[in-house]
Write a protein that holds these residues in place. Structure first.
Motif, mmCIF file in Angstrom:
data_model
loop_
_atom_site.group_PDB
_atom_site.id
_atom_site.type_symbol
_atom_site.label_atom_id
_atom_site.label_comp_id
_atom_site.label_asym_id
_atom_site.label_seq_id
_atom_site.Cartn_x
_atom_site.Cartn_y
_atom_site.Cartn_z
ATOM 1 N N ILE A 103 79.541 34.884 -48.366
ATOM 2 C CA ILE A 103 79.279 33.459 -48.609
ATOM 3 C C ILE A 103 77.947 33.271 -49.324
ATOM 4 C CG2 ILE A 103 78.842 31.216 -47.533
ATOM 5 C CD1 ILE A 103 81.783 32.013 -47.528
ATOM 6 N N LEU A 104 76.911 33.933 -48.837
ATOM 7 C CA LEU A 104 75.581 33.774 -49.426
ATOM 8 C C LEU A 104 75.528 34.306 -50.856
ATOM 9 C CD1 LEU A 104 73.385 34.783 -46.346
ATOM 10 C CD2 LEU A 104 73.698 32.475 -47.278
ATOM 11 N N LEU B 155 70.153 30.205 -41.953
ATOM 12 C CA LEU B 155 71.456 30.150 -42.619
ATOM 13 C C LEU B 155 71.848 28.736 -43.028
ATOM 14 C CD1 LEU B 155 73.552 32.708 -40.564
ATOM 15 C CD2 LEU B 155 73.290 32.723 -43.045
ATOM 16 N N VAL B 156 71.690 27.789 -42.109
ATOM 17 C CA VAL B 156 72.117 26.414 -42.386
ATOM 18 C C VAL B 156 71.320 25.834 -43.546
ATOM 19 C CG1 VAL B 156 72.284 24.086 -41.457
ATOM 20 C CG2 VAL B 156 72.881 26.042 -40.019
ATOM 21 N N ASP B 157 70.001 25.996 -43.511
ATOM 22 C CA ASP B 157 69.161 25.467 -44.589
ATOM 23 C C ASP B 157 69.495 26.116 -45.923
ATOM 24 O OD1 ASP B 157 67.935 23.839 -42.780
ATOM 25 O OD2 ASP B 157 66.133 25.065 -42.555
ATOM 26 N N ALA B 158 69.773 27.425 -45.900
ATOM 27 C CA ALA B 158 70.099 28.147 -47.129
ATOM 28 C C ALA B 158 71.398 27.620 -47.745
ATOM 29 C CB ALA B 158 70.212 29.642 -46.840
ATOM 30 N N ILE B 159 72.408 27.431 -46.911
ATOM 31 C CA ILE B 159 73.699 26.953 -47.415
ATOM 32 C C ILE B 159 73.586 25.515 -47.907
ATOM 33 C CG2 ILE B 159 76.061 26.386 -46.743
ATOM 34 C CD1 ILE B 159 75.989 28.843 -44.905
ATOM 35 N N ILE B 160 72.857 24.677 -47.177
ATOM 36 C CA ILE B 160 72.661 23.292 -47.620
ATOM 37 C C ILE B 160 71.948 23.253 -48.962
ATOM 38 C CG2 ILE B 160 71.408 21.147 -47.125
ATOM 39 C CD1 ILE B 160 71.992 21.605 -44.168
ATOM 40 N N LEU C 93 73.653 21.817 -52.389
ATOM 41 C CA LEU C 93 72.987 20.699 -53.059
ATOM 42 C C LEU C 93 72.687 21.042 -54.509
ATOM 43 C CD1 LEU C 93 71.681 17.886 -52.896
ATOM 44 C CD2 LEU C 93 69.575 19.002 -52.123
ATOM 45 N N VAL C 94 72.152 22.222 -54.752
ATOM 46 C CA VAL C 94 71.841 22.641 -56.128
ATOM 47 C C VAL C 94 73.117 22.730 -56.957
ATOM 48 C CG1 VAL C 94 70.971 24.544 -57.551
ATOM 49 C CG2 VAL C 94 69.707 23.830 -55.514
ATOM 50 N N PRO D 135 67.499 31.209 -55.292
ATOM 51 C CA PRO D 135 68.922 31.484 -55.036
ATOM 52 C C PRO D 135 69.239 32.962 -54.867
ATOM 53 C CG PRO D 135 68.687 29.827 -56.750
ATOM 54 C CD PRO D 135 67.305 30.358 -56.480
ATOM 55 N N ALA D 136 68.626 33.823 -55.687
ATOM 56 C CA ALA D 136 68.896 35.262 -55.568
ATOM 57 C C ALA D 136 68.415 35.792 -54.226
ATOM 58 C CB ALA D 136 68.231 36.017 -56.712
#
Length: 283
Positions: free
Chosen positions: A178-179, A250-255, A259-260, A230-231
Motif C-alpha cells: 500500500i505504501l 501509518l494513518v498520517d502517511a496514508i492521509i 491528499l497529495v 513520498p519516497a
C-alpha cells in the motif's frame, strides 16, 4: 465515462507487451533482487532451515534499494503523458476528460502492477528455500533481525526488528505494498501533471527530485522531512505507529499520500482542458 477511461488505461497497460523498454526495466530490477536475496538462500542451504519468503518489505525499507525501486517508477512514466497517432484518435473519440481519467487510472494501475510483480518475484526467488509454514517470521528472519548474521553473509539490507515486532508477515507485506503503491502513484501523477503543463523533461526532473528526497532526508535534511517525502513514506521501516518519535505514523502517511494524489488529479484534469495535446513517440 468510467468505462471509456478504464478501456484507455487498459490500452496503455497493453503497451507493456509490445515495447521492450518495459521488459528491460523488469529484467534489471529482477536481476538486482536475485543478487541481493542470494545470501539468504545461501544461509538457508548452510543451516538447513527454510525462511519465510515475505521479505520484500525489508528490501524496500533500505533507502538505497528504495532509490532503485523508485528510479524504476521514474523510468516507467518518463514519457508521460504518452500520445501517439492512435492515442490522438482515442482523445477525439472519447473526449479529453475520459482520456485524462484513463491516464490517471493507468498510473494507479501501473504502479500497483509494478510492485505486485516485484513482490511476487521476490517470493519466487526465496521459495526454493522458503516456506509459509514458519512460526511467525521464522528462525531465519529472527536471526537476521536480532544478530549480526546479516553482516556475516553480506546482506545488503537490514532485517528490521521493529517490523517483525509490530506486524505479522502478511500484515507487513500488505502495508508495504500500500505504501509503495501510493508513493509510486504520487511520482507518476506528478510527472504526468508537470508534463501536461510544461514539457516532458520538466516532469522527469520533478519525479527524480521526489525520489532523491528520501536520500536527502536520510543524509542531510533530517528525518523530519520523512513526513512530506513520498519516497520515504513508501518505506515501512520509517513508520512509527507509537507516535513517540519524529517519524510519521501509518494513518498520517496514508492521509498525506491520498491528499497529495487528490490535488494532483484535480490539477491534471484542469490542465488538460487548457493544453494542446502533442503526438509523442513511445521510447
Amino acid at each position: 465515462m468510467i468505462k471509456r477511461s478504464i478501456n484507455i488505461a487498459m490500452y496503455s497497460m497493453r503497451r507493456w507487451l509490445t515495447n521492450p523498454r518495459y521488459a528491460i526495466l523488469f529484467i534489471m530490477q529482477i536481476l538486482l533482487m536475485w543478487n541481493t536475496f542470494k545470501p539468504i538462500n545461501s544461509l538457508c542451504i548452510s543451516t538447513g532451515v527454510r525462511t519465510n519468503p515475505l521479505l520484500f518489505m525489508f528490501y524496500s525499507s533500505n533507502f538505497i534499494q528504495q532509490l532503485i525501486l523508485m528510479a524504476g517508477i521514474v523510468f516507467l512514466f518518463a514519457n508521460a503523458p504518452f500520445i501517439d497517432e492512435s492515442g490522438l484518435y482515442v482523445i477525439q473519440r472519447s473526449g479529453r476528460r475520459s482520456w485524462v481519467m484513463g491516464q490517471i487510472f493507468y498510473i494507479f494501475m501501473a504502479s500497483a502492477v509494478y510492485f505486485l510483480i516485484l513482490i511476487v518475484v521476490s517470493i519466487l526467488i526465496l521459495m526454493p528455500y522458503g516456506t509459509f509454514s514458519t512460526d511467525g517470521w521464522g528462525k531465519i528472519v529472527n536471526t537476521l533481525a536480532q544478530t549480526n548474521a546479516a553482516d556475516k553473509i553480506n546482506l545488503n539490507f537490514m532485517v528490521e526488528y521493529k517490523i517483525i515486532s509490530l506486524y505479522s508477515p502478511f500484515q507487513a507485506i500488505f502495508l508495504c505494498f500500500i505504501l509503495e503503491w501510493l508513493a509510486a502513484s504520487i511520482i507518476g501523477m506528478t510527472m504526468f501533471m508537470i508534463n501536461l503543463i510544461f514539457k516532458e523533461s520538466v516532469g522527469l526532473v520533478f519525479g527524480s527530485a521526489i525520489v532523491l528526497g528520501d536520500i536527502l532526508a536520510f543524509n542531510i535534511l533530517g528525518e523530519r522531512l520523512y513526513k512530506i517525502s513520498p519516497a520515504s513514506l513508501g518505506r515501512l521501516s520509517v513508520m512509527d505507529p507509537s507516535k513517540t518519535f519524529i517519524y510519521p505514523n501509518l494513518v498520517d502517511a496514508i492521509i498525506f499520500d491520498v491528499l497529495v494524489l487528490s490535488i494532483l488529479c484535480v490539477v491534471a484534469i484542469i490542465a488538460v482542458k487548457r493544453k494542446a495535446i502533442e503526438v509523442k513517440a513511445d521510447i
